[in-house]
Every structure is written in structure tokens, then in C-alpha cells.
Design a protein around this motif. Structure first.
Motif, PDB file in Angstrom:
ATOM      1  N   TYR A  17      43.765  39.503 -93.057  1.00  0.00           N
ATOM      2  CA  TYR A  17      44.573  40.372 -93.922  1.00  0.00           C
ATOM      3  C   TYR A  17      43.670  39.900 -94.956  1.00  0.00           C
ATOM      4  N   LEU A  18      43.671  41.260 -96.308  1.00  0.00           N
ATOM      5  CA  LEU A  18      43.092  41.071 -97.170  1.00  0.00           C
ATOM      6  C   LEU A  18      43.977  42.067 -97.797  1.00  0.00           C
ATOM      7  N   PRO A  19      44.213  40.833 -99.247  1.00  0.00           N
ATOM      8  CA  PRO A  19      45.007  41.935-100.381  1.00  0.00           C
ATOM      9  C   PRO A  19      44.216  43.159-100.634  1.00  0.00           C
ATOM     10  N   VAL A  20      45.109  43.906-101.228  1.00  0.00           N
ATOM     11  CA  VAL A  20      44.323  45.043-101.723  1.00  0.00           C
ATOM     12  C   VAL A  20      43.927  45.253-103.655  1.00  0.00           C
ATOM     13  N   ASP A  21      43.042  45.402-103.986  1.00  0.00           N
ATOM     14  CA  ASP A  21      41.923  45.093-105.452  1.00  0.00           C
ATOM     15  C   ASP A  21      42.081  43.888-105.755  1.00  0.00           C
ATOM     16  N   ARG A  22      41.387  43.129-104.720  1.00  0.00           N
ATOM     17  CA  ARG A  22      41.304  41.753-105.162  1.00  0.00           C
ATOM     18  C   ARG A  22      39.500  41.570-104.717  1.00  0.00           C
ATOM     19  N   PRO A  23      38.737  41.788-105.079  1.00  0.00           N
ATOM     20  CA  PRO A  23      37.666  40.972-104.732  1.00  0.00           C
ATOM     21  C   PRO A  23      37.341  39.728-103.716  1.00  0.00           C
ATOM     22  N   VAL A  24      37.160  39.816-102.853  1.00  0.00           N
ATOM     23  CA  VAL A  24      36.801  38.974-101.842  1.00  0.00           C
ATOM     24  C   VAL A  24      35.661  38.505-101.228  1.00  0.00           C
ATOM     25  N   GLU A  25      35.131  37.098-101.303  1.00  0.00           N
ATOM     26  CA  GLU A  25      33.266  36.818-101.110  1.00  0.00           C
ATOM     27  C   GLU A  25      34.058  36.453 -99.269  1.00  0.00           C
ATOM     28  N   LEU A  26      33.356  36.757 -98.259  1.00  0.00           N
ATOM     29  CA  LEU A  26      33.198  36.579 -96.966  1.00  0.00           C
ATOM     30  C   LEU A  26      31.831  35.402 -96.830  1.00  0.00           C
ATOM     31  N   HIS A  27      32.248  34.912 -96.289  1.00  0.00           N
ATOM     32  CA  HIS A  27      31.853  33.237 -95.625  1.00  0.00           C
ATOM     33  C   HIS A  27      31.786  33.703 -94.748  1.00  0.00           C
ATOM     34  N   ILE A  28      30.356  34.292 -94.049  1.00  0.00           N
ATOM     35  CA  ILE A  28      30.572  33.957 -92.725  1.00  0.00           C
ATOM     36  C   ILE A  28      29.402  33.350 -91.971  1.00  0.00           C
ATOM     37  N   THR A  29      30.071  32.182 -90.747  1.00  0.00           N
ATOM     38  CA  THR A  29      28.888  31.521 -90.344  1.00  0.00           C
ATOM     39  C   THR A  29      29.386  31.736 -88.381  1.00  0.00           C
ATOM     40  N   SER A  30      29.093  31.006 -87.820  1.00  0.00           N
ATOM     41  CA  SER A  30      28.560  31.040 -86.692  1.00  0.00           C
ATOM     42  C   SER A  30      29.201  29.330 -86.117  1.00  0.00           C
ATOM     43  N   ILE A  31      29.522  29.625 -84.471  1.00  0.00           N
ATOM     44  CA  ILE A  31      29.346  28.088 -84.260  1.00  0.00           C
ATOM     45  C   ILE A  31      28.916  27.520 -83.137  1.00  0.00           C
ATOM     46  N   ASP A  32      27.967  28.906 -82.754  1.00  0.00           N
ATOM     47  CA  ASP A  32      27.351  29.069 -81.512  1.00  0.00           C
ATOM     48  C   ASP A  32      26.332  30.043 -81.522  1.00  0.00           C
ATOM     49  N   ILE A  33      25.888  30.668 -81.488  1.00  0.00           N
ATOM     50  CA  ILE A  33      24.885  31.608 -81.196  1.00  0.00           C
ATOM     51  C   ILE A  33      24.819  32.602 -82.330  1.00  0.00           C
ATOM     52  N   ILE A  34      24.625  33.816 -82.592  1.00  0.00           N
ATOM     53  CA  ILE A  34      24.236  34.720 -83.395  1.00  0.00           C
ATOM     54  C   ILE A  34      24.719  35.693 -83.445  1.00  0.00           C
ATOM     55  N   HIS A  35      26.108  35.839 -84.561  1.00  0.00           N
ATOM     56  CA  HIS A  35      26.670  37.092 -83.455  1.00  0.00           C
ATOM     57  C   HIS A  35      26.597  37.950 -85.428  1.00  0.00           C
ATOM     58  N   SER A  36      27.433  39.261 -85.049  1.00  0.00           N
ATOM     59  CA  SER A  36      27.145  39.688 -86.823  1.00  0.00           C
ATOM     60  C   SER A  36      28.852  40.173 -86.814  1.00  0.00           C
ATOM     61  N   PHE A  37      29.165  40.215 -88.576  1.00  0.00           N
ATOM     62  CA  PHE A  37      30.450  40.269 -88.444  1.00  0.00           C
ATOM     63  C   PHE A  37      30.044  41.811 -88.648  1.00  0.00           C
ATOM     64  N   TRP A  38      30.651  43.126 -88.616  1.00  0.00           N
ATOM     65  CA  TRP A  38      30.855  44.415 -89.423  1.00  0.00           C
ATOM     66  C   TRP A  38      32.203  44.232 -88.768  1.00  0.00           C
ATOM     67  N   ALA A  39      32.641  44.644 -90.314  1.00  0.00           N
ATOM     68  CA  ALA A  39      33.765  45.472 -90.835  1.00  0.00           C
ATOM     69  C   ALA A  39      33.707  46.659 -90.748  1.00  0.00           C
ATOM     70  N   TYR A  40      33.631  48.300 -90.144  1.00  0.00           N
ATOM     71  CA  TYR A  40      33.237  49.275 -90.143  1.00  0.00           C
ATOM     72  C   TYR A  40      33.910  49.782 -91.270  1.00  0.00           C
ATOM     73  N   GLN A  41      35.707  50.022 -91.909  1.00  0.00           N
ATOM     74  CA  GLN A  41      36.251  50.395 -92.729  1.00  0.00           C
ATOM     75  C   GLN A  41      36.214  49.479 -93.907  1.00  0.00           C
ATOM     76  N   LEU A  42      35.671  48.607 -93.728  1.00  0.00           N
ATOM     77  CA  LEU A  42      35.187  47.539 -95.173  1.00  0.00           C
ATOM     78  C   LEU A  42      33.333  48.099 -95.486  1.00  0.00           C
TER      79      LEU A  42
END
Lengths: 619, 293
Positions: free
Chosen positions: B182-207
Motif C-alpha cells: 500500500y502506498l500513500p498518494v503524492d508522497r515520494p517512495v524509496e523502494l529497497h528491493i532485495t531477495s532472500i534466495d535467488i534473483i527475482h524482479s519486482f514489477w509493479a506494472y501500473q507504477l
């Protein structure tokens, strides 16, 4: 001095090879189980595949010559090309480049059938938006097998059959520089394909063709097939690359100057440079991956101090030149065939050569565009964006040369010419979509989606395979001595062209609409487009059956013998009789003119085939 | 060389082609600009990507039309008309034309690169593709996010990928871990993406967000939602058996007040399991460290 009287008299053929390969495999497995550190047999399986391949090659007869030279043993000789006739020569170790070309052609067509069936199974699974037709495990195995099989094929599909057969003929040589290396570059391909297919016994491998660790370290024993199979293809690329370069540099007939070299030979020349330099990087990365899987190193495992970025960089440092290994011979084919049917000189010969070298050179500086969203240092992105976009300049040059050749031409619309024009259309779309992927902001959305999948199918299938078809209709009459039916050829072209575009163009849209690659379950909103694509893909497969039908019909039922020069082409390979004599030329020909001098008043024939007594190769 | 001289025989062809090209290109460019390009306008970054897609398509259209037109024109007008084989005019090349072609393609390419780099350097997209930003505690991985945390209004959200789902931790809310984003509107967000096993890719299409989740790496992606609504999350890097099902369609951009209510509920639920969850860190490794990550 006692000369050894020992005599090995194994019949050297693939059956002996297979008979030796089976105990070879089990010997490897036994050794690996004895000394291996891992408890899931990966060491044994990898050693087994390697021992089986070595045993197969010994059975084929690769040790005969070295044994004879080293120890003076009398072993079954490899027959002289001139005496090696009959259908049996295609099933033996042959040092005749023409036999190797045909061996390659048939092998790769069989592999293509399996790769294509894999594609059909994938598309069938995607008829429904969930995993009901194919369970997810089977699905990812399928895409891995399809991808790697097709990569094996496309690495060799032009250089193997057409490069081996035609390069000596086109430069006026009687053989390749290293005939044994040439044979080796072919004979490692069938074991590579079989080892890859063997992955199915272990449940396949889950990584697709990119083999990203840690998934590929975590994966089951099917992954070992990927490692050994791909490494054998790297061997084929290196041996074939060094051989082609040595042949083209050293064995040109007198008068075959660099500016008279046919464009197809330039395409092979540039692709050979890339293969020779890129494949060792792949081999090194595969060895490291094999060590991570077997002796518990952690080159690629972050949890023990390694980094998956190491693999990603090594793989794409090989992988991006690799895709130009596919396309450079295709560029060569298009620039070779178009002048003969436009009946005009190639418009800008030197510019075209510069274009080929430009693509080959730039291909080393772009690999990190595959890693834009992987988390690489942001300062690197502008450079790789620019270098990737720069490739469109030499590629544009190749389009210019072809379009200039067509300008005010007298185009003879043969089947090869149709495929050349289809290539121009498809590769244009493939190239333009590449620009979208090279731009970092748009790549954020497009990366890893069906957009990129559609992009590389447009360049590889729409580009390389269309060029392959042009080459097949153009040169198979020389290679097989039988004309292919032009009527079926035209049906084949239009069927394949329409089905191809109907299959892959909608996939750009599917990718833009949020469908990632390599998924068995997808957004149900996209089911309509996916079904359209699947039906089109069936038709596309059908068009390949039309091609196969044309081969069978024209070779076995009509068997219309091809005349020596059915296209009235000027270039050297059409000046020799059909079927091509065992030694290619009675004497080493003397080249006196370029291959594309159509319409030039008083142009001389391309070569004096009578030759000069005592003339030797080199130019 | 001298001046750019047009051959008498070329002129009618050139005039015809030029007219067809201008007409078709004008129609084509107008047509492709009518399309709404993904990922639309839910975030500032997504809108930038949509604009870039539109720009690229508008530039590609005349190029595409030019080449296809030339191929088709040759097929129609430069076809051999006689039954017997005749040779065409022996044209060996034309240096000015070749120079012009290379120059034009170079200009187009450099323009694209400049636009791309400018978009990249503008604050929005630069952050969107992972410029060094505020880091959590220590240096990140390959993003080079080594800058120590400064005061900023950006909300930090950590995306943790594992086979085969994503979870999210809100650093500004005591490291609470949730199963939907969940993200609040109009507030800049800093996403920190990490994995605990293998490589994934975080794809939030509409974002308009896609960033690889690497084990042992803190990959940073900045995004500013500007419209409320739901969005989809998918994995975009092949990650094994259930990769295709690693998706969530319950991501939400909501108003700040709705977000406050939601996060309070999440914190209450999290209380129970917080002791079993490792404390908030840039990345995590499963214990014990074993082969296979």
C-alpha cells in the motif's frame, strides 16, 4: 627402433561412437560418485557427459590420425575425399567440407524440428491463462529446452551448412584450412543436442537459456545438461571461428583480393571473429557454474561471498556478441543474394563491409543493456544506452546498401529474393523495437516482458531464419544437385511471412500490456491475444512443414536436376559443375573480376577456371 | 564529388517517393500519437515512461515507413519486365548519399541518446532507475547507494522477494512486514528491493517500476504515486517452479488517511510475529548459510 605393430580396426561410424559413449557415460558417473563432493551426483553426471562425448568422438575416429602420428600405429584411415563417395560418407568422419556442410544441414534441420515442437507445446500451454494444460514445472522445462535448443541451432545454422560448404568454393579453395577442426566443429553438435535433450530425464532445468545463478546452482540435475551441452557449442564456435578465419585469410585463390571477396564470406568472416572471442568467455563462466554446483565453490552465491552479477556480466559479455553471431551471416546472405537478382552491382561494397565490421566491433560494448534494471551502477547506464543505439548506424548502412542495390534494378523475383525482402521487413521491426529496449526509461517497463521476447524473435526468426530460407532456396540446388520447386517455394514464403508476423507482432502488445516472459499463468485479460498468437504459431509451424515438404518433394519425387548455374549468377561458386567435383576446381582458379559486376560494359568473367599450372593458394 | 547532383533518371522516382513518404509519415505520426502508452499515469515515473514510448514511436514511424516504402517501391517499379534476363544500370555507389544516410542516422541516434540521458538525469526518472539515494544504515549493493541516510520526506519501503512471493517492510513504521503493498498518494517512495534466495524482479506494472531483487543487494528505486487506485505486482525474472504465479493484484495507492488506518492495523497484526522476524536490515540471508542461498 621398434615400430609398433599394433593395429586398431574399429569401424569408425556413429554406431561405434554410441556403443563407446554408453560405457563412457557410466565410467564418468562412477568416477564422480567415487570422488564427488556433492550428494546429488552432479559431478558424476557432468563427468559422464564429458566422457561419453569423448568416447563418441573416438568412435567416430578422431583419435586415428593423432595415434598414427604419435605412435606410428596403423589405424583405420580416414578416407581420401576423392574416394569417399556414396551415401555412407555422410555417416562417417569426413574431411570434405562439402560433406560436412550436408551433415550440418541435416542435423540442424532435425534439431529445428524438435525446437519447433517445443515452441508449439509452449504456445499450446498458453491457450489458457493458468497452468491447467502444462504444469508449471513442465512449462519452465519446455521453455528452457526450446530456448537452448534454438540457441544451439541459430549459432550454427548458417555458418555450419552454408559456411562450410560455400566458403572454400567462393574463395577458390579446395578445402578448409583445418579440415579436422572443421569436422570436430560438426561432430560435437549432435552430442550437444543429445545431452541437452537428456535434461528431460532429470526433469529439465528451470532457468531458460540465461542460466542465472543462484537458481541454476539450486536447480536439479537437468542443469548439468545445460552446462555440458552449451560448453560443447562453445567448442564448436571456437573451432569453426578459427578455421573460417584461417581459411579466408590464407586460402584465397590468386586474384581473390579483399575487395573481390563475396559479401557472404565477409559475413562469415566477421561472425567468426565474434565466435572465436566470445565463446571462451561462455566456457569459463560455465566451468565456474559447474564448480559452484559440484565442488561447492561460491563464485555466484551471495550468501557465501560471491555475486550473481559476476555470472550476469560474463554471460552477457558472451551473450550479446552471440546474437550478432546469429545475424552477421544473415546480413552477408542478404547482401550476397540481392545483387544477383537485382542484376546490379552491390551498391557500396566497401560501405557494406564497413557496416559488418561496425556491427561486429560495437557488439562488444553493449552487454550491460541486459542489466539496466538489475541494479548496476547508475552511472554506467548512459554509456550502454548510447552504445546500443549506435549499433543502428552500421545496421542502417546494411539497409542502405541493399536498398541502393535495388534502386532502378531489374529485379528477378525468385523465391530467394522474396525471402530477402521478407528479411528486410522483419528485421526492420526487430531493429526498431531494439531501440525501445535500449532506452533506459522505457526499458523499465519493457524489460523481461513479451515485448523483448517479440523483439528477439523478430531479429532471430524474422531475420536470421528468413535469411536462412533465402540461402536454402538459393544454394541448395548447388549443394544437392536438385532444384527446389519455386511454386511451393512461393506458397512457403507467403505462408511463413504472414504467419510469422501474425504470431509475433501481437506479442509486442502483449508485452506492453503487462505479460512477463516465461510464465505459464498470466493475466486472464490477455487470453484473447494469446489465443490468436497460438493459432498463428500453429500456422507458422505449418509453413515449416511446407518447406520440409518442398525438400522431400523436390529431392525424392521430382528430382529435377539442377544445372550448374540456374540463377545465371556471376559469383565463383556457380561456375563449378553441379554436383561439385570432389576437389572443387580442376586447378586453382585465378580470379580476375568481382562477383557483382552486372551491367558493367566488358566485364570479365569472375575467374579463369583453367588456372595456371603450378599456381598455389593465397592472395 | 562536388555538389549533390540528382540523376535525370532518378528524379521521377525520388519525387514520387518523397510525396508518398511525407503523406504517410504525417498520417502515421498523428495516428501513433493517439495511442495511450503504458504504464499510463499512476506515478510520475510511469508517466515519463509513457511519454518516452510515445516519442520513440513517433520517431520510429517515419523511419519504418521510409524503409518499407522503398522495399515495396522496388518490388513494384524495379521489377524486371522482360522475359529474358537483363542487367540493371551499373551503379557502384554514391558517396554523398552514403555520407548523408550515415549522418542522418547518426543525428537521429544522438538525438535519442540525448533525450534518453536527459530523461535519465531529470530527478524523477533518475531516481526511478536507482540513483544513489537515502540508504538504510549501510552501503547497498550494486546500485551504489552508499550515501548515509539524510533527512528526506521519502517513505522507505523494503520489498523482499522469495520463492514465490513478495513481502514488504515499512522502515518508517517500525519495520512492519506486510503481504500487500500500500502506498500513500503524492508522497515520494524509496523502494529497497532485495531477495532472500535467488534473483527475482519486482514489477509493479501500473507504477512503472521494475527492479531486480538480488540476494545480498539493496536495489533502490524511487517512485511517486500521483493517482489512487490498484496496481498489479508480478515477478519478471524467471525464478523457478511457480514463477508465473508470483503475482499480486492487490497493490493499492490510497489517500494518506486511508494509508494511516491501514498501516496501524498492519502494525497491530505484526506485533504477534515481530519476535520471530529478523530486525530490519538492508538485506537478509537465511541461516545457516547453505548452498543454494
Amino acid at each position: 627402433m621398434v615400430v609398433s605393430e599394433r593395429r586398431l580396426s574399429l569401424p569408425n561410424n556413429p554406431i561405434t561412437g554410441i556403443v563407446l559413449a554408453i560405457p563412457g557415460y557410466f565410467a564418468g558417473v562412477w568416477l564422480g560418485t567415487l570422488f564427488g563432493l556433492d550428494d546429488d551426483q552432479n559431478t558424476g553426471i557432468i563427468l559422464g557427459y564429458l566422457f561419453a562425448t569423448a568416447a563418441f568422438l573416438i568412435g567416430i575416429g578422431f583419435l586415428n590420425y593423432p595415434l598414427e602420428r604419435l605412435f606410428g600405429w596403423q589405424v583405420t584411415p580416414v578416407t581420401d575425399p576423392a574416394e569417399n563417395t556414396g551415401i555412407g560418407r555422410f555417416f562417417r568422419l569426413s574431411l570434405d567440407h562439402k560433406v560436412i556442410g550436408i551433415q550440418y544441414l541435416v542435423t540442424i534441420l532435425i534439431m529445428l524440428l524438435f525446437g519447433g515442437i517445443g515452441a508449439m507445446l509452449i504456445r499450446t500451454s498458453l491457450l489458457v491463462p493458468d497452468s491447467t494444460i502444462t504444469p508449471p514445472g513442465n512449462y519452465i522445462s519446455l521453455i528452457g529446452l526450446h530456448a537452448v535448443m534454438m540457441i544451439f541451432i541459430t549459432s550454427a545454422v548458417i555458418v555450419g551448412p552454408f559456411g562450410n560448404y560455400l566458403v572454400p568454393l567462393m574463395i577458390g579453395a579446395r578445402r578448409m584450412a583445418f579440415p579436422r577442426l572443421e569436422a570436430l566443429s560438426f561432430w560435437v553438435v549432435p552430442p550437444a543436442a543429445v545431452i541437452l535433450a537428456a535434461a528431460t530425464f532429470w526433469g529439465g532445468f528451470p532457468t531458460g537459456w540465461t542460466g542465472y545463478p543462484p537458481l541454476s546452482v539450486q536447480a536439479g540435475q537437468g542443469m548439468d545438461s545445460y552446462i555440458v551441452g552449451f560448453a560443447l557449442i562453445a567448442v564448436a564456435l571456437v573451432t569453426s571461428g578459427i578455421n573460417m578465419l584461417a581459411t579466408i585469410i590464407g586460402l584465397r585463390a590468386p586474384g581473390m583480393t579483399w575487395t573481390r571477396l563475396p559479401m557472404f564470406v565477409w559475413g562469415i568472416f566477421t561472425t567468426s571473429i565474434l565466435g572465436l572471442l566470445a565463446a571462451p568467455v561462455l566456457a569459463a563462466a560455465l566451468i565456474m557454474l559447474a564448480m559452484d554446483r559440484t565442488v561447492n565453490t561460491s563464485f555466484f552465491l551471495a550468501s557465501n561471498g560471491g555475486s550473481n552479477y559476476l555470472w550476469e556480466n560474463l554471460f552477457w559479455f558472451f551473450g550479446h556478441p552471440e546474437v550478432y553471431i546469429f545475424i552477421l551471416p544473415a546480413f552477408g546472405i542478404i547482401m550476397e543474394i540481392v545483387p544477383h537478382f537485382a542484376r546490379k552491382p552491390l551498391w557500396g561494397y566497401r560501405t557494406g563491409v564497413v557496416g559488418l565490421f561496425g556491427v561486429a566491433l560495437l557488439s562488444w560494448f553493449v552487454w550491460q543493456h541486459h542489466l539496466f534494471v538489475s541494479g548496476i551502477a547508475p552511472v554506467l547506464r548512459p554509456f550502454y544506452m548510447l552504445s546500443t543505439e549506435l549499433i543502428s548506424i552500421p545496421t542502417g548502412i546494411i539497409f542502405l546498401v541493399v536498398l541502393g542495390t535495388l534502386w532502378r534494378a531489374r529485379v528477378w523475383f525468385t523465391v530467394p529474393m522474396l525471402f530477402c525482402m521478407g528479411f528486410l521487413f522483419n528485421f526492420l521491426i526487430g531493429g526498431i523495437s531494439g531501440v525501445y529496449l535500449s532506452d533506459v526509461p522505457t526499458d523499465v517497463t519493457l524489460h523481461g516482458s513479451y515485448f523483448s521476447m517479440a523483439h528477439f524473435h523478430y531479429t532471430i526468426m524474422g531475420g536470421e531464419i528468413f535469411a536462412l530460407m533465402a540461402a536454402a532456396y538459393y544454394w541448395l540446388p548447388k549443394m544437392t544437385g536438385k532444384m527446389l520447386s519455386p511454386t511451393i517455394g512461393r506458397i512457403h514464403f507467403w505462408w511463413m511471412f504472414i504467419a510469422f508476423n501474425s504470431t509475433f507482432f501481437p506479442l509486442f502488445i502483449v508485452g506492453l500490456l503487462n505479460m512477463p516472459r516465461r510464465v505459464a499463468a498470466y493475466n486472464p485479460d490477455l487470453v484473447g491475444l494469446n489465443r490468436w498468437v497460438t493459432i498463428s504459431a500453429y500456422f507458422l509451424f505449418g509453413s515449416m512443414l511446407v518447406f520440409a515438404g518442398n525438400l522431400i518433394y523436390s529431392w525424392f519425387f521430382v528430382a529435377r536436376p539442377a544445372v550448374a548455374n540456374p540463377w545465371h549468377a556471376r559469383s565463383l561458386e556457380w561456375q563449378v559443375p553441379t554436383p561439385v567435383p570432389a576437389a572443387n576446381f580442376d586447378r586453382v582458379p585465378v580470379i580476375v573480376a568481382g562477383p557483382y559486376e552486372y551491367g558493367i560494359p566488358n566485364a570479365r568473367p569472375v575467374a579463369d577456371l583453367g588456372g595456371i599450372v603450378g599456381a598455389t593458394g593465397g592472395g | 564529388m562536388g555538389a549533390f547532383r540528382i540523376d535525370e533518371a532518378d528524379r521521377p522516382h525520388l519525387v514520387r517517393l518523397l510525396v508518398i513518404w511525407i503523406v504517410l509519415s504525417a498520417i502515421g505520426v498523428l495516428a501513433v500519437l493517439q495511442i495511450h502508452y503504458p504504464p499510463y499515469d499512476q506515478t510520475v515515473q510511469g508517466q515519463d515512461q509513457s511519454r518516452t514510448l510515445a516519442l520513440l514511436t513517433a520517431l520510429a514511424t517515419p523511419v519504418f515507413i521510409a524503409v518499407v516504402m522503398m522495399v515495396l517501391y522496388s518490388a513494384v517499379f524495379f521489377r524486371r519486365t522482360t522475359p529474358e534476363l537483363v542487367d540493371g544500370p551499373p551503379m557502384l555507389g554514391n558517396t554523398p548519399v552514403q555520407i548523408a544516410w550515415v549522418a542522418i542516422s547518426a543525428i537521429v541516434v544522438l538525438f535519442l541518446a540525448v533525450v534518453g540521458i536527459a530523461t535519465l538525469a531529470s530527478s524523477n526518472v533518475a531516481h526511478a532507475v536507482g540513483q544513489p539515494g537515502r540508504a538504510i544504515g549501510q552501503a547497498g549493493g550494486q546500485t551504489g547507494s552508499g550515501t548515509p541516510g539524510g533527512a528526506g520526506s521519502e517513505m522507505q519501503v523494503q520489498v523482499i522477494a522469495q520463492q514465490w512471493y513478495f513481502t514488504y517492510r515499512y522502515a518508517d513504521y517500525g519495520g512492519v512486514e506486510t503481504t500487500h503493498l500500500y502506498l500513500p498518494v503524492d508522497r515520494p517512495v524509496e523502494l529497497h528491493i532485495t531477495s532472500i534466495d535467488i534473483i527475482h524482479s519486482f514489477w509493479a506494472y501500473q507504477l512503472g517500476v521494475k527492479a531486480d531483487a538480488n540476494p545480498g543487494v539493496d536495489n533502490i528505486f524511487h517512485v511517486t504515486p500521483q493517482k489512487t487506485g490498484s496496481f498489479q505486482v508480478r515477478c519478471a525474472e524467471l525464478c523457478g517452479l511457480w514463477h508465473g504465479n508470483m503475482a499480486d493484484s492487490e497493490g493499492q495507492v490510497v489517500s494518506q488517511s486511508a494509508f494511516d488506518i491501514w498501516i496501524a492495523q498492519q502494525q497491530k497484526d505484526f506485533e504477534v510475529i515481530s519476535k520471530a522476524v529478523p530486525s530490519y536490515a538492508p538485506y537478509y540471508f537465511p541461516e545457516p548459510l547453505i548452498k543454494g542461498g
